[in-house]
Motif scaffolding. Structure first.
Motif, mmCIF file in Angstrom:
data_model
loop_
_atom_site.group_PDB
_atom_site.id
_atom_site.type_symbol
_atom_site.label_atom_id
_atom_site.label_comp_id
_atom_site.label_asym_id
_atom_site.label_seq_id
_atom_site.Cartn_x
_atom_site.Cartn_y
_atom_site.Cartn_z
ATOM 1 N N THR A 1 0.080 81.605 -36.367
ATOM 2 C CA THR A 1 0.726 82.262 -37.469
ATOM 3 C C THR A 1 1.241 81.077 -37.436
ATOM 4 O O THR A 1 1.425 79.925 -37.374
ATOM 5 N N PRO B 1 0.516 80.769 -26.128
ATOM 6 C CA PRO B 1 1.226 81.865 -26.001
ATOM 7 C C PRO B 1 2.306 81.143 -26.911
ATOM 8 O O PRO B 1 2.819 82.726 -27.579
ATOM 9 N N PHE B 2 2.861 80.628 -26.957
ATOM 10 C CA PHE B 2 3.752 80.309 -28.287
ATOM 11 C C PHE B 2 3.506 79.793 -29.354
ATOM 12 O O PHE B 2 4.730 80.414 -30.524
ATOM 13 N N ASN C 1 0.221 81.618 -31.139
ATOM 14 C CA ASN C 1 -0.023 82.607 -31.336
ATOM 15 C C ASN C 1 0.516 83.754 -31.254
ATOM 16 O O ASN C 1 0.863 84.165 -30.210
ATOM 17 N N HIS C 2 0.755 84.443 -32.595
ATOM 18 C CA HIS C 2 1.665 86.559 -31.619
ATOM 19 C C HIS C 2 1.226 86.734 -32.977
ATOM 20 O O HIS C 2 1.490 87.747 -33.712
ATOM 21 N N ARG C 3 -0.524 86.386 -32.693
ATOM 22 C CA ARG C 3 -0.851 87.730 -33.339
ATOM 23 C C ARG C 3 -1.387 89.165 -32.866
ATOM 24 O O ARG C 3 -0.979 88.765 -31.894
ATOM 25 N N ARG C 4 -1.625 89.603 -33.919
ATOM 26 C CA ARG C 4 -1.595 91.229 -32.904
ATOM 27 C C ARG C 4 -2.900 91.926 -33.229
ATOM 28 O O ARG C 4 -3.357 92.399 -32.895
ATOM 29 N N GLY D 1 -5.417 87.817 -31.057
ATOM 30 C CA GLY D 1 -3.610 87.198 -30.221
ATOM 31 C C GLY D 1 -3.782 88.575 -29.770
ATOM 32 O O GLY D 1 -3.846 89.384 -29.099
ATOM 33 N N GLY D 2 -3.067 88.396 -28.364
ATOM 34 C CA GLY D 2 -1.726 89.624 -27.944
ATOM 35 C C GLY D 2 -1.940 89.165 -26.140
ATOM 36 O O GLY D 2 -1.224 89.399 -25.520
ATOM 37 N N ARG E 1 -6.256 85.186 -26.827
ATOM 38 C CA ARG E 1 -6.140 83.885 -27.559
ATOM 39 C C ARG E 1 -6.922 82.865 -27.545
ATOM 40 O O ARG E 1 -7.532 81.854 -28.134
#
Ligand code: SF4
Length: 686
Positions: free
Chosen positions: A128, A185-186, A188-191, A195-196, A201
């Motif tokens: 991200t 988690p900080f 990687n904000h992929r959807r 991610g997710g 992740r």
């Protein structure tokens, strides 16, 4: 290797297998960036000799530093391009050199992701578009095509390394690089499918491992260097790190774990300096070992043989990872094994090595002048002198002792004259600074060597020209050191006498010249006086920091620990600006806790009985005062050169009948690493 260890450290020398690769002992040379790679991404002959020295020194397993798996995954221009088949041939020579000594050799692969040592950085890749908080540079968010290329790059790179003869592969989900940022988690904000959720992740890590196994076969060991705790306010903790390990192990694609912690934004935990106690990370090693059925490599300043052996005996880990200890002394394993632990040249955790490679310069070590220069010098095996000479060294500080050691090894007859009652010179004062006692390992090691080499050290001896003449020496080495730069010390015979420079120092914005009104006052002390334990110094002390190094920071901290109220004032934008980053960060953290008041951008105008007058570069039209009882101006050091001047006269006209050499601070005050290196060269050419 037979278990013939002495000193009770035998546990370190039992072989242990990872898959079908038998590692002859439990000591692992941990992967670390050396900046020895060529500018076109190839391993070099400097790499060969660097690793061969550690294999010859007895490490059971060596893991070659992080290599890039993709052209856009290089953390430095000096990273080796493992993805490029051109690396295979030069690597064969390096692998053979390691195998020749019975050690096994793995290679570590990474994509540098959102971390780079370059400044400004090239385009960096990340799950991200979130920057590593330590940096100002934003990465590119990766598309699926990038993810695919990365996974393929890992597989191709692993194949290249195995073709070159490596015994195993390690991937890095550790302090820097792309894979850790995907797992985080900080960051990687992929959807999408990467991610997710926790599983998503971790997906790229599993796909990388699977691709590597497919590419090199399931029987070749593949391990993971795993950051177990990021040690940042935003990062993941040990519980999350252990969950990652569990998930990776369950995939069936991992054969061992190599523990790690910290990130680029908490690099004092990644490469812990002396302020972080030895064995501080043992709880992480133990937690992973308890959870996992796989072999575990422990990490974290594990230099002490007793501690290392206990970890293995108690089954808290299967291997002991050492990086800096084997940089400082490649022969550590052999010395432990043969009962010569007292001869180990200890890493002092100064982080000069990290400071150097962090600026993409070839690795160097304070203790070991050969590190990164194995093809150029060898302080332990310099060529014998063609003629044995009588060498007289004046001064038993690090420079004098190092010259004496190397010269004695080469067959010279060496004597040291020392004016005090002990060896060490400035190291003795440096060791008094809080948390600095490990620096005495430098003089301890040299003293041990000098004793073995039968170098005579004569203490409590003041030296003048007559003493030198009467000695009958063929070579005289002046290692007389330096003294604090204060008016009475700074003026040389041929400088202008007491030239009045008015407020020039202040107008320069820095006190580079010691012509400050009041500097000769009775309330002014040198750093050396303070560290010698001057008991009369008052309660409120202003330390003027113009050295950028430990002399000022350490003196201020020492005074705070003695109960003084301390101001640390610099004309620069930060204190300790020349310290290695981890050391600088931890110093400031401690200074705040110890209530040291730090004032930056402030120039000293004058000193009076009641305090100091300063000028801020933020408000140059107004001066301000700070009341205090004592002032310690630290504005550099001057060479101790009176004896030299006595011997050669001011213009160098007097030519002595012996060879006269100066070394170390006696020529120009510099860092310990440079002094030891220079002294090695001097000792090698006498
Ligand atoms: Fe250890 Fe300092 Fe040498 Fe690095 S430079 S290996 S920290 S002694």
């Amino acid at each position: 290797m037979a278990n013939n260890a002495t000193d009770g450290y035998g546990a370190l020398f039992n072989p242990f297998s990872i898959c079908n690769v038998e590692i002859p002992n439990r000591i692992v040379f941990q992967p670390h960036f050396t900046a020895l790679g060529s500018a076109d991404g190839l391993p070099t002959d400097a790499h060969r000799s660097y690793h061969e020295a550690r294999a010859a020194g007895g490490a059971g397993l060596l893991i070659f530093e992080s290599m890039s798996v993709h052209p856009e995954g290089k953390m430095s221009r000096h990273f080796v391009d493992a993805w490029d088949p051109k690396v295979i041939e030069p690597f064969k020579k390096i692998v053979n050199a390691v195998h020749k000594h019975g050690s096994k050799f793995f290679g570590q692969l990474t994509h540098s992701g959102h971390t780079s040592l370059e400044h400004p950085t090239p385009i960096m890749w990340a799950p991200t578009q979130i920057q590593e908080p330590y940096t100002n540079f934003m990465p590119k968010p990766m598309g699926k095509i990038d993810i695919k290329a990365t996974i393929e790059g890992f597989a191709i790179s692993a194949k290249n390394l195995i073709s070159a003869g490596f015994d195993g592969i390690e991937i890095k989900i550790a302090h820097d690089g792309l894979l850790r940022s995907f797992a985080s988690p900080f960051f990687n904000h992929r959807r999408d499918e990467y991610g997710g959720t926790f599983e998503k992740r971790m997906r790229i890590c599993i796909e990388v491992l699977e691709a590597i196994k497919k590419s090199i076969g399931s029987d070749v060991p593949v391990g993971v260097r795993l950051c177990l705790n990021e040690f940042t306010p935003w990062g993941y903790d040990l519980d999350y790190g252990l969950k990652m390990a569990q998930h990776l192990e369950a995939s069936g694609f991992v054969d061992y774990f190599n523990c790690d912690a910290g990130t680029f934004s908490s690099y004092w935990m990644e490469i812990p300096p002396f302020a972080v106690a030895q064995g501080s990370f043992q709880n992480l090693n133990i937690a992973l070992k308890k959870q996992s059925k796989l072999p575990v490599i422990a990490f974290g300043r594990l230099k002490e043989p007793g501690l290392a052996a206990r970890i293995i005996e108690r089954k808290e880990a299967d291997f002991i990872g050492m990086a800096r200890q084997l940089i400082a002394d490649p022969n550590t394993p052999n010395k432990i094994r043969t009962g010569r632990s007292d001869e180990i040249r200890e890493c002092i955790a100064c982080n000069t090595c990290a400071h150097q490679v962090g600026r993409e310069r070839a690795i160097r070590c304070t203790q070991n002048p050969n590190a990164g220069r194995e093809n150029e010098i060898n302080d332990l095996d310099a060529s014998p002198a063609s003629k044995s000479k009588m060498v007289l060294v004046v001064g038993a500080g690090p420079a004098g002792m190092k010259v004496a050691e190397v010269a004695a090894r080469r067959g010279h007859n060496v004597m040291i004259l020392e004016k005090s009652d002990r060896v060490g010179g400035q190291l003795i004062l440096a060791a008094k600074q809080p948390l600095h006692d490990e620096v005495l390992s430098v003089s301890h090691y040299l003293e041990t060597q000098l004793r073995k080499l039968k170098v005579q050290i004569v203490f409590n001896t003041a030296v003048n020209a007559e003493v030198i003449r009467e000695s009958g020496a063929d070579v005289v080495v002046l290692a007389t050191g330096s003294r604090p730069r204060l008016p009475e010390n700074a003026a040389r015979k041929y400088d202008f006498p007491n030239k009045d420079l008015g407020d020039l120092s202040a107008s320069l914005g820095r006190q580079v010249l010691p012509q400050i009104p009041g500097i000769n006052g009775e309330n002014v002390y040198s750093a050396d006086e303070v560290m010698h334990g001057n008991s009369t110094i008052g309660k409120r002390v202003v330390v003027i920091e113009e050295s950028g190094h430990w002399e000022s920071c350490g003196t201020a901290e020492y005074l705070a620990d003695q109960g003084h109220e301390v101001y640390l004032i610099t004309s620069r934008s930060m204190v300790g600006g020349d310290l290695e980053g981890a050391n600088q960060h931890l110093f400031v953290e401690r200074a705040v806790k110890k209530s040291i008041k730090i004032l930056t951008n402030s120039s000293l105008l004058s000193i009076s009985n009641s305090g100091v007058e300063l000028k801020s570069s933020m408000d140059p039209n107004n001066s301000f005062k700070i009341p205090c009882d004592a002032v310690v101006p630290i504005i550099g050091r001057n060479s101790e050169e009176n004896l030299y001047i006595e011997l050669v006269d001011l213009d160098g006209i007097k030519v002595p009948e012996y060879e006269l050499i100066r070394v170390g601070d006696a020529i120009a005050p510099r860092t310990l690493e440079l002094i030891i290196y220079e002294a090695t060269l001097v000792g090698s050419r006498i």
